[in-house]
Design an enzyme around this catalytic site. Structure first.
Site, PDB file in Angstrom:
ATOM      1  N   ALA A 121       0.828  -1.210   0.000  1.00  0.00           N
ATOM      2  CA  ALA A 121       0.000   0.000   0.000  1.00  0.00           C
ATOM      3  C   ALA A 121       0.859   1.256   0.000  1.00  0.00           C
ATOM      4  CB  ALA A 121      -0.940  -0.031   1.200  1.00  0.00           C
ATOM      5  N   ASP A 235      12.599  -2.116  -7.429  1.00  0.00           N
ATOM      6  CA  ASP A 235      13.784  -2.489  -8.203  1.00  0.00           C
ATOM      7  C   ASP A 235      13.784  -3.992  -8.519  1.00  0.00           C
ATOM      8  OD1 ASP A 235      15.816  -0.713  -9.073  1.00  0.00           O
ATOM      9  OD2 ASP A 235      17.294  -1.900  -7.976  1.00  0.00           O
ATOM     10  N   GLU A 359       3.218   0.343 -10.821  1.00  0.00           N
ATOM     11  CA  GLU A 359       4.652   0.203 -10.489  1.00  0.00           C
ATOM     12  C   GLU A 359       5.503   1.152 -11.349  1.00  0.00           C
ATOM     13  OE1 GLU A 359       6.269  -3.686  -9.564  1.00  0.00           O
ATOM     14  OE2 GLU A 359       4.229  -4.430  -9.259  1.00  0.00           O
TER      15      GLU A 359
HETATM   16  C1  LIG Z   1      -4.739  -2.141 -11.696  1.00  0.00           C
HETATM   17  C2  LIG Z   1      -3.908  -1.326 -10.760  1.00  0.00           C
HETATM   18  C3  LIG Z   1      -3.324  -1.930  -9.650  1.00  0.00           C
HETATM   19  C4  LIG Z   1      -2.564  -1.170  -8.751  1.00  0.00           C
HETATM   20  N1  LIG Z   1      -2.060  -1.778  -7.634  1.00  0.00           N
HETATM   21  C5  LIG Z   1      -1.379  -1.019  -6.716  1.00  0.00           C
HETATM   22  C6  LIG Z   1      -0.907  -1.597  -5.492  1.00  0.00           C
HETATM   23  O1  LIG Z   1      -1.050  -2.804  -5.246  1.00  0.00           O
HETATM   24  N2  LIG Z   1      -0.293  -0.794  -4.601  1.00  0.00           N
HETATM   25  C7  LIG Z   1      -0.099   0.535  -4.819  1.00  0.00           C
HETATM   26  O2  LIG Z   1       0.478   1.200  -3.956  1.00  0.00           O
HETATM   27  N3  LIG Z   1      -0.537   1.116  -5.967  1.00  0.00           N
HETATM   28  C8  LIG Z   1      -1.174   0.375  -6.914  1.00  0.00           C
HETATM   29  N4  LIG Z   1      -1.632   0.945  -8.081  1.00  0.00           N
HETATM   30  C9  LIG Z   1      -1.440   2.384  -8.273  1.00  0.00           C
HETATM   31  C10 LIG Z   1      -0.431   2.720  -9.343  1.00  0.00           C
HETATM   32  O3  LIG Z   1       0.868   2.456  -8.886  1.00  0.00           O
HETATM   33  C11 LIG Z   1      -0.680   4.178  -9.740  1.00  0.00           C
HETATM   34  O4  LIG Z   1      -1.899   4.197 -10.463  1.00  0.00           O
HETATM   35  C12 LIG Z   1       0.458   4.726 -10.564  1.00  0.00           C
HETATM   36  O5  LIG Z   1       1.591   4.923  -9.769  1.00  0.00           O
HETATM   37  C13 LIG Z   1       0.073   6.077 -11.211  1.00  0.00           C
HETATM   38  O6  LIG Z   1      -0.466   6.923 -10.255  1.00  0.00           O
HETATM   39  P1  LIG Z   1      -1.857   7.670 -10.560  1.00  0.00           P
HETATM   40  O7  LIG Z   1      -2.871   6.669 -10.962  1.00  0.00           O
HETATM   41  O8  LIG Z   1      -2.162   8.541  -9.407  1.00  0.00           O
HETATM   42  O9  LIG Z   1      -1.548   8.541 -11.839  1.00  0.00           O
HETATM   43  P2  LIG Z   1      -0.789   9.949 -11.845  1.00  0.00           P
HETATM   44  O10 LIG Z   1       0.331   9.959 -10.894  1.00  0.00           O
HETATM   45  O11 LIG Z   1      -1.836  11.001 -11.750  1.00  0.00           O
HETATM   46  O12 LIG Z   1      -0.167   9.940 -13.299  1.00  0.00           O
HETATM   47  C14 LIG Z   1      -1.022   9.963 -14.457  1.00  0.00           C
HETATM   48  C15 LIG Z   1      -0.161   9.940 -15.704  1.00  0.00           C
HETATM   49  O13 LIG Z   1       0.641  11.099 -15.758  1.00  0.00           O
HETATM   50  C16 LIG Z   1       1.875  10.822 -16.388  1.00  0.00           C
HETATM   51  N5  LIG Z   1       2.970  11.149 -15.468  1.00  0.00           N
HETATM   52  C17 LIG Z   1       2.963  11.068 -14.120  1.00  0.00           C
HETATM   53  N6  LIG Z   1       4.141  11.467 -13.604  1.00  0.00           N
HETATM   54  C18 LIG Z   1       4.897  11.813 -14.657  1.00  0.00           C
HETATM   55  C19 LIG Z   1       6.217  12.300 -14.794  1.00  0.00           C
HETATM   56  N7  LIG Z   1       7.000  12.509 -13.725  1.00  0.00           N
HETATM   57  N8  LIG Z   1       6.683  12.570 -16.045  1.00  0.00           N
HETATM   58  C20 LIG Z   1       5.908  12.334 -17.130  1.00  0.00           C
HETATM   59  N9  LIG Z   1       4.654  11.874 -17.070  1.00  0.00           N
HETATM   60  C21 LIG Z   1       4.161  11.619 -15.857  1.00  0.00           C
HETATM   61  C22 LIG Z   1       1.854   9.330 -16.722  1.00  0.00           C
HETATM   62  O14 LIG Z   1       1.416   9.139 -18.057  1.00  0.00           O
HETATM   63  C23 LIG Z   1       0.834   8.779 -15.757  1.00  0.00           C
HETATM   64  O15 LIG Z   1       0.224   7.586 -16.229  1.00  0.00           O
HETATM   65  C24 LIG Z   1      -2.369   0.210  -8.992  1.00  0.00           C
HETATM   66  C25 LIG Z   1      -2.927   0.802 -10.133  1.00  0.00           C
HETATM   67  C26 LIG Z   1      -3.692   0.058 -11.002  1.00  0.00           C
HETATM   68  C27 LIG Z   1      -4.300   0.736 -12.205  1.00  0.00           C
END
Ligand SMILES: Cc1cc2nc3c(=O)[nH]c(=O)nc-3n(C[C@H](O)[C@H](O)[C@H](O)COP(=O)(O)OP(=O)(O)OC[C@H]3O[C@@H](n4cnc5c(N)ncnc54)[C@H](O)[C@@H]3O)c2cc1C
Length: 376
Positions: A121, A235, A359
């Site tokens: 989480a 990693d 990830e």
């Molecule tokens: C099916 C699924 C399972 C998941 N399981 C887990 C889990 O078990 N544990 C957990 O902790 N999280 C989990 N997640 C969360 C996942 O890690 C996040 O969705 C992911 O890190 C992106 O965060 P966000 O959805 O808030 O998108 P945002 O952070 O809002 O980003 C949206 C988009 O903006 C762009 N972006 C973001 N940052 C940058 C940057 N620095 N430079 C350029 N472009 C950028 C990318 O295109 C990105 O896709 C899961 C997500 C999904 C969809």
């Protein structure tokens, strides 16, 4: 049978080839499972993978990344939910495998036997890609920490027995003020606020911690080292996301070969049309390039490299993005049947998408690669 000639590559030892053969036989016998009730399916898969001994590879002091990748690739090729069930036992317990105390490591016996389900989480509503912006907080009160805040998009949320939670403990600003905690699901004040539905269903939830009291011994590693712990876990496990994508892509190619050689158009099998052959060549090339990157990253980590951020980012980025392209071509070559609900390629088309987001989104992997390249 999907191409398994890669197992002769010098990245592998005899134990990897034996594992691949044993798992292949198990998968043929046991997969796919019915997905109608994903919670029940995942619980059943964790039990079955535990009883068969494959979860022994998901955690412990000596994580072998090549074994993790072979298992994920093979499971994903047979059943995406089986890959998910295996992967989460590893990711969920990754922090404990790498940094856990002897008391915390006792949980590994259960997760590796398939007797407890784990979750990782990290993500919050306001901090997905921006991990350092975590606001979920753990304040120290005597011998305890009091955890409050929300997490979202947590895989296995709702069915997990324990959650590794990253929270702000305030030793420093931003990434320097985070710590990791082991939180059993039956802790008073722990709440599943909402179950989330996605295009390729698996257990997923938004969690809330309402002043959850934890003993100080629930902290994994040292105070203020949570960000480093999370990145160390990613990693290891990032290359395995690439491996899962590779499994999906190999299955898409297998389905495509069956289709293209059996479907007759214009008086001959589809496979005799040169443009279709061009697509098949592109698919095979993308798959081999991804496999080389995935197993290069895994082998480098297993060979003792302390960090493989660049290799793992390349493996994840290439394998997930190109699996999407491979699967898209598979859908195209299947024609109408490719978008028909319930067809295997339609399932793969939905399964692959989230791997380019979680990830570390593809864009974030590019930033990691660019920084390492510029820095190096
Ligand atoms: C099916 C699924 C399972 C998941 N399981 C887990 C889990 O078990 N544990 C957990 O902790 N999280 C989990 N997640 C969360 C996942 O890690 C996040 O969705 C992911 O890190 C992106 O965060 P966000 O959805 O808030 O998108 P945002 O952070 O809002 O980003 C949206 C988009 O903006 C762009 N972006 C973001 N940052 C940058 C940057 N620095 N430079 C350029 N472009 C950028 C990318 O295109 C990105 O896709 C899961 C997500 C999904 C969809």
């Amino acid at each position: 049978m999907a191409d398994r000639s890669f197992l002769t590559w010098p990245f592998f030892e005899e134990k990897h080839r034996a594992l691949a053969a044993e798992l292949e036989a198990w998968c043929t016998e046991n997969l796919p499972v019915n997905h109608d009730d994903v919670d029940a399916a995942c619980r059943g898969l964790v039990t079955a993978l535990g009883e068969a001994g494959f979860l022994q590879h998901s955690g412990g002091e000596a994580l072998d990344v090549r074994s993790l990748c072979i298992i994920r690739e093979t499971l994903a090729r047979h059943d995406g939910l089986a890959d998910f069930a295996f992967a989460m036992q590893g990711l969920g317990m990754g922090a404990v495998s790498l940094f856990g105390s002897p008391e915390q490591r006792a949980w590994l016996e259960k997760t590796r036997a398939g007797k407890a389900i784990s979750a990782f989480a990290l993500t919050e509503p306001a901090s997905g890609s921006d991990v350092a912006n975590i606001s979920c907080a753990a304040r120290r009160e005597g011998d305890e920490y009091v955890l409050s805040g929300e997490k979202t998009w947590i895989s296995n949320g709702g069915i997990a027995d324990l959650y590794v939670v990253f929270a702000r403990t305030g030793e420093g600003p931003g990434a320097k003020g985070l710590s990791a905690f082991l939180v059993p699901a039956d802790s008073p004040g722990f709440e599943i606020v909402e179950r989330l539905e996605v295009i390729a269903p698996h257990p997923l939830a938004r969690l809330r911690f309402n002043d959850v009291r934890l003993p100080a011994s629930a902290m994994i590693g040292e105070p203020g080292k949570g960000f480093r712990i999370a990145m160390s876990v990613l990693d290891v496990f990032r290359s395995t996301v690439g491996a899962a994508a590779l499994g999906f892509a190999r299955r898409a190619l297998k389905e495509t070969l069956a289709r293209a050689t059996s479907r007759e158009l214009f008086g001959a099998p589809l496979a005799e049309i040169q443009m279709v052959q061009g697509h098949i060549a592109d698919m095979a090339l993308d798959i081999d390039a991804s496999a080389l990157l995935v197993y290069r990253a895994a082998w480098t980590k297993d060979s003792g490299a302390p960090r493989v951020s660049r290799e793992a980012a390349m493996a994840k980025l290439h394998a997930t993005d190109h699996a999407q392209t491979v699967i898209d071509k598979a859908v195209q070559i299947h024609g109408g049947d490719g978008v028909r609900k319930g067809s295997k390629v339609e399932e793969l088309y939905r399964e692959i998408r989230a791997l380019r987001i979680y990830e570390g989104a593809s864009d974030v992997q590019k930033i990691i690669i660019a920084r390492q390249t510029l820095g190096g």
